[in-house]
Design a protein around this motif. Sequence first.
Motif, PDB file in Angstrom:
ATOM      1  N   GLN A 178       0.955  -1.140  -0.024  1.00  0.00           N
ATOM      2  CA  GLN A 178       0.128  -0.013  -0.085  1.00  0.00           C
ATOM      3  C   GLN A 178       0.959   1.365  -0.054  1.00  0.00           C
ATOM      4  O   GLN A 178       0.576   2.350  -0.702  1.00  0.00           O
ATOM      5  CB  GLN A 178      -0.837   0.145   1.164  1.00  0.00           C
ATOM      6  CG  GLN A 178      -2.234  -0.812   1.052  1.00  0.00           C
ATOM      7  CD  GLN A 178      -2.956  -0.682  -0.302  1.00  0.00           C
ATOM      8  OE1 GLN A 178      -3.346   0.484  -0.571  1.00  0.00           O
ATOM      9  NE2 GLN A 178      -3.261  -1.542  -1.124  1.00  0.00           N
ATOM     10  N   ARG A 179       1.748   1.121   0.964  1.00  0.00           N
ATOM     11  CA  ARG A 179       2.844   2.369   1.195  1.00  0.00           C
ATOM     12  C   ARG A 179       3.480   2.539  -0.278  1.00  0.00           C
ATOM     13  O   ARG A 179       3.722   3.605  -0.819  1.00  0.00           O
ATOM     14  CB  ARG A 179       3.874   2.048   2.150  1.00  0.00           C
ATOM     15  CG  ARG A 179       4.265   3.594   2.625  1.00  0.00           C
ATOM     16  CD  ARG A 179       5.290   3.418   3.904  1.00  0.00           C
ATOM     17  NE  ARG A 179       4.747   2.860   4.954  1.00  0.00           N
ATOM     18  CZ  ARG A 179       5.022   1.631   5.562  1.00  0.00           C
ATOM     19  NH1 ARG A 179       6.180   1.016   5.028  1.00  0.00           N
ATOM     20  NH2 ARG A 179       4.750   1.278   6.950  1.00  0.00           N
ATOM     21  N   ASP A 180       3.879   1.532  -0.916  1.00  0.00           N
ATOM     22  CA  ASP A 180       4.935   1.590  -2.214  1.00  0.00           C
ATOM     23  C   ASP A 180       4.074   2.099  -3.384  1.00  0.00           C
ATOM     24  O   ASP A 180       4.612   2.683  -4.342  1.00  0.00           O
ATOM     25  CB  ASP A 180       5.409   0.166  -2.427  1.00  0.00           C
ATOM     26  CG  ASP A 180       6.425  -0.158  -1.383  1.00  0.00           C
ATOM     27  OD1 ASP A 180       6.797   0.681  -0.602  1.00  0.00           O
ATOM     28  OD2 ASP A 180       6.859  -1.527  -1.349  1.00  0.00           O
ATOM     29  N   MET A 181       2.516   1.710  -3.311  1.00  0.00           N
ATOM     30  CA  MET A 181       1.758   1.941  -4.396  1.00  0.00           C
ATOM     31  C   MET A 181       0.988   3.520  -4.208  1.00  0.00           C
ATOM     32  O   MET A 181       0.882   3.935  -5.226  1.00  0.00           O
ATOM     33  CB  MET A 181       0.494   0.877  -4.695  1.00  0.00           C
ATOM     34  CG  MET A 181       0.965  -0.641  -5.011  1.00  0.00           C
ATOM     35  SD  MET A 181      -0.469  -1.427  -5.492  1.00  0.00           S
ATOM     36  CE  MET A 181      -1.078  -1.621  -3.902  1.00  0.00           C
ATOM     37  N   ASN A 182       1.169   3.812  -3.078  1.00  0.00           N
ATOM     38  CA  ASN A 182       0.459   5.080  -2.857  1.00  0.00           C
ATOM     39  C   ASN A 182       1.330   6.430  -2.807  1.00  0.00           C
ATOM     40  O   ASN A 182       0.788   7.425  -2.294  1.00  0.00           O
ATOM     41  CB  ASN A 182      -0.528   4.901  -1.850  1.00  0.00           C
ATOM     42  CG  ASN A 182      -1.642   4.020  -2.351  1.00  0.00           C
ATOM     43  OD1 ASN A 182      -2.307   4.238  -3.263  1.00  0.00           O
ATOM     44  ND2 ASN A 182      -2.159   3.211  -1.391  1.00  0.00           N
ATOM     45  N   ARG A 183       2.542   6.042  -2.651  1.00  0.00           N
ATOM     46  CA  ARG A 183       3.577   7.117  -2.212  1.00  0.00           C
ATOM     47  C   ARG A 183       3.476   8.234  -3.641  1.00  0.00           C
ATOM     48  O   ARG A 183       3.275   7.784  -4.460  1.00  0.00           O
ATOM     49  CB  ARG A 183       4.896   6.846  -2.157  1.00  0.00           C
ATOM     50  CG  ARG A 183       5.670   6.190  -3.191  1.00  0.00           C
ATOM     51  CD  ARG A 183       7.083   5.987  -2.687  1.00  0.00           C
ATOM     52  NE  ARG A 183       7.463   4.796  -4.049  1.00  0.00           N
ATOM     53  CZ  ARG A 183       8.198   3.754  -4.052  1.00  0.00           C
ATOM     54  NH1 ARG A 183       8.382   3.231  -2.521  1.00  0.00           N
ATOM     55  NH2 ARG A 183       8.766   3.395  -4.895  1.00  0.00           N
ATOM     56  N   GLU A 184       4.031   9.528  -3.426  1.00  0.00           N
ATOM     57  CA  GLU A 184       3.836  10.442  -4.189  1.00  0.00           C
ATOM     58  C   GLU A 184       5.140  10.309  -5.410  1.00  0.00           C
ATOM     59  O   GLU A 184       4.692  10.555  -6.470  1.00  0.00           O
ATOM     60  CB  GLU A 184       3.930  11.848  -3.634  1.00  0.00           C
ATOM     61  CG  GLU A 184       2.716  12.307  -3.310  1.00  0.00           C
ATOM     62  CD  GLU A 184       2.629  13.634  -2.381  1.00  0.00           C
ATOM     63  OE1 GLU A 184       3.488  14.314  -2.655  1.00  0.00           O
ATOM     64  OE2 GLU A 184       1.651  13.745  -1.621  1.00  0.00           O
ATOM     65  N   VAL A 185       6.242   9.961  -4.768  1.00  0.00           N
ATOM     66  CA  VAL A 185       7.156   9.974  -5.607  1.00  0.00           C
ATOM     67  C   VAL A 185       7.827   8.436  -6.200  1.00  0.00           C
ATOM     68  O   VAL A 185       8.016   7.622  -5.425  1.00  0.00           O
ATOM     69  CB  VAL A 185       8.642  10.391  -5.145  1.00  0.00           C
ATOM     70  CG1 VAL A 185       9.634  10.722  -6.209  1.00  0.00           C
ATOM     71  CG2 VAL A 185       8.217  11.610  -4.094  1.00  0.00           C
ATOM     72  N   ALA A 186       7.542   8.193  -7.487  1.00  0.00           N
ATOM     73  CA  ALA A 186       7.746   7.014  -8.112  1.00  0.00           C
ATOM     74  C   ALA A 186       7.148   5.817  -7.495  1.00  0.00           C
ATOM     75  O   ALA A 186       7.736   4.998  -7.003  1.00  0.00           O
ATOM     76  CB  ALA A 186       9.548   6.902  -8.209  1.00  0.00           C
ATOM     77  N   PRO A 187       5.880   5.958  -7.443  1.00  0.00           N
ATOM     78  CA  PRO A 187       5.179   4.761  -6.778  1.00  0.00           C
ATOM     79  C   PRO A 187       5.362   3.337  -7.680  1.00  0.00           C
ATOM     80  O   PRO A 187       5.761   3.417  -8.695  1.00  0.00           O
ATOM     81  CB  PRO A 187       3.688   5.172  -6.673  1.00  0.00           C
ATOM     82  CG  PRO A 187       3.500   6.131  -7.935  1.00  0.00           C
ATOM     83  CD  PRO A 187       4.863   6.768  -8.011  1.00  0.00           C
ATOM     84  N   LEU A 188       4.933   2.492  -7.079  1.00  0.00           N
ATOM     85  CA  LEU A 188       5.150   1.292  -7.492  1.00  0.00           C
ATOM     86  C   LEU A 188       3.793   1.031  -8.724  1.00  0.00           C
ATOM     87  O   LEU A 188       2.708   1.177  -8.312  1.00  0.00           O
ATOM     88  CB  LEU A 188       4.886  -0.071  -6.458  1.00  0.00           C
ATOM     89  CG  LEU A 188       4.629  -1.369  -7.039  1.00  0.00           C
ATOM     90  CD1 LEU A 188       5.768  -1.957  -7.998  1.00  0.00           C
ATOM     91  CD2 LEU A 188       4.325  -2.584  -6.007  1.00  0.00           C
ATOM     92  N   ARG A 189       4.220   1.091  -9.864  1.00  0.00           N
ATOM     93  CA  ARG A 189       3.296   0.481 -10.952  1.00  0.00           C
ATOM     94  C   ARG A 189       3.909   0.087 -11.977  1.00  0.00           C
ATOM     95  O   ARG A 189       5.096   0.181 -12.177  1.00  0.00           O
ATOM     96  CB  ARG A 189       2.460   1.739 -11.059  1.00  0.00           C
ATOM     97  CG  ARG A 189       3.211   3.218 -11.964  1.00  0.00           C
ATOM     98  CD  ARG A 189       2.189   4.059 -12.170  1.00  0.00           C
ATOM     99  NE  ARG A 189       2.945   5.389 -12.818  1.00  0.00           N
ATOM    100  CZ  ARG A 189       3.513   5.275 -14.126  1.00  0.00           C
ATOM    101  NH1 ARG A 189       3.401   4.264 -14.769  1.00  0.00           N
ATOM    102  NH2 ARG A 189       4.338   6.153 -14.487  1.00  0.00           N
TER     103      ARG A 189
END
Length: 223
Positions: A178-189
């Motif tokens: 969740q943290r990795d996908m929702n961060r503002e900078v370079a999120p996991l996608r």
Amino acid sequence: MNIAIDGPAGAGKSTVAKKVAGALEYVYIDTGSMYRALAWAVHHHALPIENEAAVSQLLQDNVIHLRRVQGEQHVYWNDTDVTAWIRTSEVSQFASIVASYGAVREQMLVLQRNLATQGNVVMDGRDIGTHVLPDADVKIFLTASIRERAERRWKELREKGLDPDLSEMEKDIAERDQRDMNREVAPLRQAEDAVLVDTTGMTIDQVVDRILEICERTGESRQ
Ligand code: CDP
Ligand code: CDP
């Protein structure tokens, strides 16, 4: 050729990336270990994790580097080999917190791009196809169901003689995702031009073969 492999925790990135690199005689680069080394140092120095400026300064004042030791990639914080200390659940959570800081990611981006200038690398992480190597020749987005990813990590610890709680591990992984996908900078996608490989129910060798096939097809289409 450069190969980018991204995806969530437990998708099999490092296991598969290592084997793909071995088969192609490429260099494997584990970018997660660099965020983990910084997270370890924050913990080790008892720095307040919420202080973005202090965490970023810590990275600036020290050196993270990767070295091959007896055929395996080890990560160093200055002269200290921290490889054995960076896989705890605490360091994992800290890693995804420090990875949400823009000033940290900017520095990591420079370090990681430098590591790839030699070419013929297989690099795994969360933002390799989207940010670190946007021109990578092959981009793979690896995933698997959260249950299977947690079970894989659980089995790993059981094999080491530990008795972890599977539902706790699933919760930890979900929180980090969740943290990795929702961060503002370079999120996991998944990068638009990445190939999605859902590894649920697949063996390691099946995944490696699938990726090698994709690399071969890319190589042929270039000729
Ligand atoms: O690097 P990432 O977090 O994506 O995953 P990993 O550390 O490479 O893989 C987590 C665990 O899943 C390891 O113990 C692998 O051996 C295992 N695995 C698996 O059982 N089947 C796969 N298709 C891929 C990995
Ligand atoms: O092995 P696992 O997939 O559990 O994690 P990892 O690849 O070692 O990465 C640890 C943490 O570092 C991740 O949860 C991300 O927050 C962060 N990371 C990142 O933001 N960008 C990368 N390129 C690699 C890792």
